[in-house]
Design a protein around this motif. Structure first.
Motif, PDB file in Angstrom:
ATOM      1  N   SER A   2       0.830  -1.207   0.000  1.00 36.70           N
ATOM      2  CA  SER A   2       0.000   0.000   0.000  1.00 36.70           C
ATOM      3  C   SER A   2       0.862   1.252   0.000  1.00 36.70           C
ATOM      4  O   SER A   2       1.973   1.264   0.533  1.00 36.70           O
ATOM      5  N   VAL A   3       0.310   2.307  -0.602  1.00 36.87           N
ATOM      6  CA  VAL A   3       0.961   3.613  -0.577  1.00 36.87           C
ATOM      7  C   VAL A   3      -0.011   4.620   0.034  1.00 36.87           C
ATOM      8  O   VAL A   3      -1.226   4.491  -0.108  1.00 36.87           O
ATOM      9  N   VAL A   4       0.552   5.606   0.718  1.00 41.45           N
ATOM     10  CA  VAL A   4      -0.215   6.681   1.321  1.00 41.45           C
ATOM     11  C   VAL A   4       0.182   7.978   0.634  1.00 41.45           C
ATOM     12  O   VAL A   4       1.367   8.249   0.430  1.00 41.45           O
ATOM     13  N   LYS A   5      -0.821   8.761   0.282  1.00 37.52           N
ATOM     14  CA  LYS A   5      -0.603  10.088  -0.284  1.00 37.52           C
ATOM     15  C   LYS A   5      -1.241  11.087   0.664  1.00 37.52           C
ATOM     16  O   LYS A   5      -2.406  10.946   1.052  1.00 37.52           O
ATOM     17  N   ILE A   6      -0.473  12.085   1.065  1.00 41.01           N
ATOM     18  CA  ILE A   6      -0.982  13.136   1.935  1.00 41.01           C
ATOM     19  C   ILE A   6      -0.840  14.452   1.187  1.00 41.01           C
ATOM     20  O   ILE A   6       0.271  14.891   0.897  1.00 41.01           O
ATOM     21  N   ASN A   7      -1.980  15.034   0.844  1.00 40.11           N
ATOM     22  CA  ASN A   7      -1.979  16.326   0.180  1.00 40.11           C
ATOM     23  C   ASN A   7      -2.068  17.382   1.275  1.00 40.11           C
ATOM     24  O   ASN A   7      -3.041  17.425   2.029  1.00 40.11           O
ATOM     25  N   VAL A   8      -1.037  18.200   1.396  1.00 34.01           N
ATOM     26  CA  VAL A   8      -0.983  19.253   2.405  1.00 34.01           C
ATOM     27  C   VAL A   8      -1.517  20.527   1.763  1.00 34.01           C
ATOM     28  O   VAL A   8      -0.910  21.063   0.838  1.00 34.01           O
ATOM     29  N   LEU A   9      -2.686  20.977   2.234  1.00 33.64           N
ATOM     30  CA  LEU A   9      -3.338  22.164   1.675  1.00 33.64           C
ATOM     31  C   LEU A   9      -3.252  23.313   2.666  1.00 33.64           C
ATOM     32  O   LEU A   9      -3.766  23.207   3.783  1.00 33.64           O
ATOM     33  N   THR A  10      -2.615  24.392   2.272  1.00 32.82           N
ATOM     34  CA  THR A  10      -2.574  25.590   3.102  1.00 32.82           C
ATOM     35  C   THR A  10      -3.860  26.365   2.851  1.00 32.82           C
ATOM     36  O   THR A  10      -4.120  26.793   1.719  1.00 32.82           O
ATOM     37  N   VAL A  11      -4.663  26.505   3.905  1.00 36.26           N
ATOM     38  CA  VAL A  11      -5.988  27.106   3.772  1.00 36.26           C
ATOM     39  C   VAL A  11      -6.139  28.222   4.798  1.00 36.26           C
ATOM     40  O   VAL A  11      -6.166  27.956   6.005  1.00 36.26           O
ATOM     41  N   PHE A  36      -8.445   1.937  -4.334  1.00 34.97           N
ATOM     42  CA  PHE A  36      -8.648   2.860  -3.221  1.00 34.97           C
ATOM     43  C   PHE A  36      -8.835   2.084  -1.929  1.00 34.97           C
ATOM     44  O   PHE A  36      -9.562   1.097  -1.890  1.00 34.97           O
ATOM     45  N   GLU A  37      -8.186   2.536  -0.837  1.00 32.19           N
ATOM     46  CA  GLU A  37      -8.316   1.868   0.453  1.00 32.19           C
ATOM     47  C   GLU A  37      -8.844   2.764   1.573  1.00 32.19           C
ATOM     48  O   GLU A  37      -9.522   2.286   2.471  1.00 32.19           O
ATOM     49  N   TRP A  38      -8.524   4.072   1.561  1.00 32.71           N
ATOM     50  CA  TRP A  38      -8.932   4.917   2.685  1.00 32.71           C
ATOM     51  C   TRP A  38      -8.834   6.394   2.337  1.00 32.71           C
ATOM     52  O   TRP A  38      -8.008   6.792   1.535  1.00 32.71           O
ATOM     53  N   PHE A  39      -9.666   7.225   2.979  1.00 29.24           N
ATOM     54  CA  PHE A  39      -9.637   8.681   2.822  1.00 29.24           C
ATOM     55  C   PHE A  39      -9.947   9.332   4.168  1.00 29.24           C
ATOM     56  O   PHE A  39     -10.820   8.866   4.901  1.00 29.24           O
ATOM     57  N   GLU A  40      -9.248  10.432   4.468  1.00 23.09           N
ATOM     58  CA  GLU A  40      -9.574  11.289   5.607  1.00 23.09           C
ATOM     59  C   GLU A  40      -9.193  12.728   5.270  1.00 23.09           C
ATOM     60  O   GLU A  40      -8.129  12.969   4.698  1.00 23.09           O
ATOM     61  N   LEU A  41     -10.060  13.668   5.634  1.00 19.57           N
ATOM     62  CA  LEU A  41      -9.749  15.088   5.572  1.00 19.57           C
ATOM     63  C   LEU A  41      -9.496  15.526   7.003  1.00 19.57           C
ATOM     64  O   LEU A  41     -10.379  15.413   7.857  1.00 19.57           O
ATOM     65  N   LEU A  42      -8.280  16.000   7.275  1.00 21.40           N
ATOM     66  CA  LEU A  42      -7.880  16.363   8.635  1.00 21.40           C
ATOM     67  C   LEU A  42      -7.799  17.883   8.767  1.00 21.40           C
ATOM     68  O   LEU A  42      -7.011  18.530   8.067  1.00 21.40           O
ATOM     69  N   THR A  55      -5.002   9.858   1.783  1.00 15.50           N
ATOM     70  CA  THR A  55      -5.572   8.753   1.011  1.00 15.50           C
ATOM     71  C   THR A  55      -4.596   7.593   1.024  1.00 15.50           C
ATOM     72  O   THR A  55      -3.373   7.778   1.066  1.00 15.50           O
ATOM     73  N   ARG A  56      -5.152   6.391   1.004  1.00 15.37           N
ATOM     74  CA  ARG A  56      -4.342   5.175   0.979  1.00 15.37           C
ATOM     75  C   ARG A  56      -4.788   4.354  -0.228  1.00 15.37           C
ATOM     76  O   ARG A  56      -5.986   4.205  -0.476  1.00 15.37           O
ATOM     77  N   TRP A  57      -3.804   3.817  -0.942  1.00 13.96           N
ATOM     78  CA  TRP A  57      -4.046   3.098  -2.186  1.00 13.96           C
ATOM     79  C   TRP A  57      -3.338   1.747  -2.178  1.00 13.96           C
ATOM     80  O   TRP A  57      -2.302   1.593  -1.531  1.00 13.96           O
ATOM     81  N   ARG A  58      -3.880   0.810  -2.911  1.00 13.53           N
ATOM     82  CA  ARG A  58      -3.275  -0.528  -3.021  1.00 13.53           C
ATOM     83  C   ARG A  58      -1.845  -0.427  -3.536  1.00 13.53           C
ATOM     84  O   ARG A  58      -0.948  -1.120  -3.079  1.00 13.53           O
ATOM     85  N   ASP A  59      -1.607   0.469  -4.498  1.00 19.25           N
ATOM     86  CA  ASP A  59      -0.282   0.636  -5.093  1.00 19.25           C
ATOM     87  C   ASP A  59      -0.213   1.978  -5.815  1.00 19.25           C
ATOM     88  O   ASP A  59      -1.227   2.665  -5.979  1.00 19.25           O
ATOM     89  N   GLU A  60       0.965   2.349  -6.240  1.00 14.60           N
ATOM     90  CA  GLU A  60       1.190   3.625  -6.929  1.00 14.60           C
ATOM     91  C   GLU A  60       0.394   3.702  -8.229  1.00 14.60           C
ATOM     92  O   GLU A  60      -0.141   4.758  -8.586  1.00 14.60           O
ATOM     93  N   ALA A  61       0.288   2.596  -8.950  1.00 20.37           N
ATOM     94  CA  ALA A  61      -0.441   2.582 -10.223  1.00 20.37           C
ATOM     95  C   ALA A  61      -1.918   2.936 -10.018  1.00 20.37           C
ATOM     96  O   ALA A  61      -2.505   3.663 -10.831  1.00 20.37           O
ATOM     97  N   SER A  62      -2.516   2.451  -8.945  1.00 18.69           N
ATOM     98  CA  SER A  62      -3.918   2.774  -8.654  1.00 18.69           C
ATOM     99  C   SER A  62      -4.088   4.263  -8.393  1.00 18.69           C
ATOM    100  O   SER A  62      -5.034   4.892  -8.882  1.00 18.69           O
TER     101      SER A  62
END
Length: 109
Positions: A2-11, A36-42, A55-62
């Motif tokens: 699995s891979v995790v992507k964290i988008n850091v948004l300055t708001v 797709f495995e998981w999503f959270e807005l923090l 977000t968490r994904w099965r792999d980078e390709a997904s």
């Protein structure tokens, strides 16, 4: 792996409600994506204006398939009435990428 992507948004404070409403209006838009495995807005509580979109994904390709397909389409369109795309609520964005190498879940009682 699995891979995790964290988008850091300055708001900025005055745009927080706008950002949260936009995410709410797109609720369930990612869940059916392959891999797709998981999503959270923090929401930040103190000391920063940065929201984290986890977000968490099965792999980078997904993740890449979602980025080039549904995500790209959602961010290029105008509003529902066919008008221009609304101004971004975030003043900056950075994506952090991680591979999951260890994890733990609560043990059953």
């Amino acid at each position: 792996m699995s891979v995790v992507k964290i988008n850091v948004l300055t708001v900025p404070q005055e745009q927080r409600e706008t950002l949260e409403k936009r995410f709410a209006s797109r609720a369930h838009a990612v869940e059916s994506s392959d891999g797709f495995e998981w999503f959270e807005l923090l929401r930040p509580v103190e000391g920063t204006d940065d929201y984290l979109v986890y977000t968490r994904w099965r792999d980078e390709a997904s993740f890449q398939a979602w980025m080039e397909g549904p995500m790209k389409a959602a961010h290029q369109g105008g509003d529902a009435s066919g008008g221009e795309r609304p101004k971004s609520a975030a003043s900056g964005s950075t994506v952090w990428s991680f591979e999951v190498v260890q994890q733990a879940a609560p043990t059953g009682a």
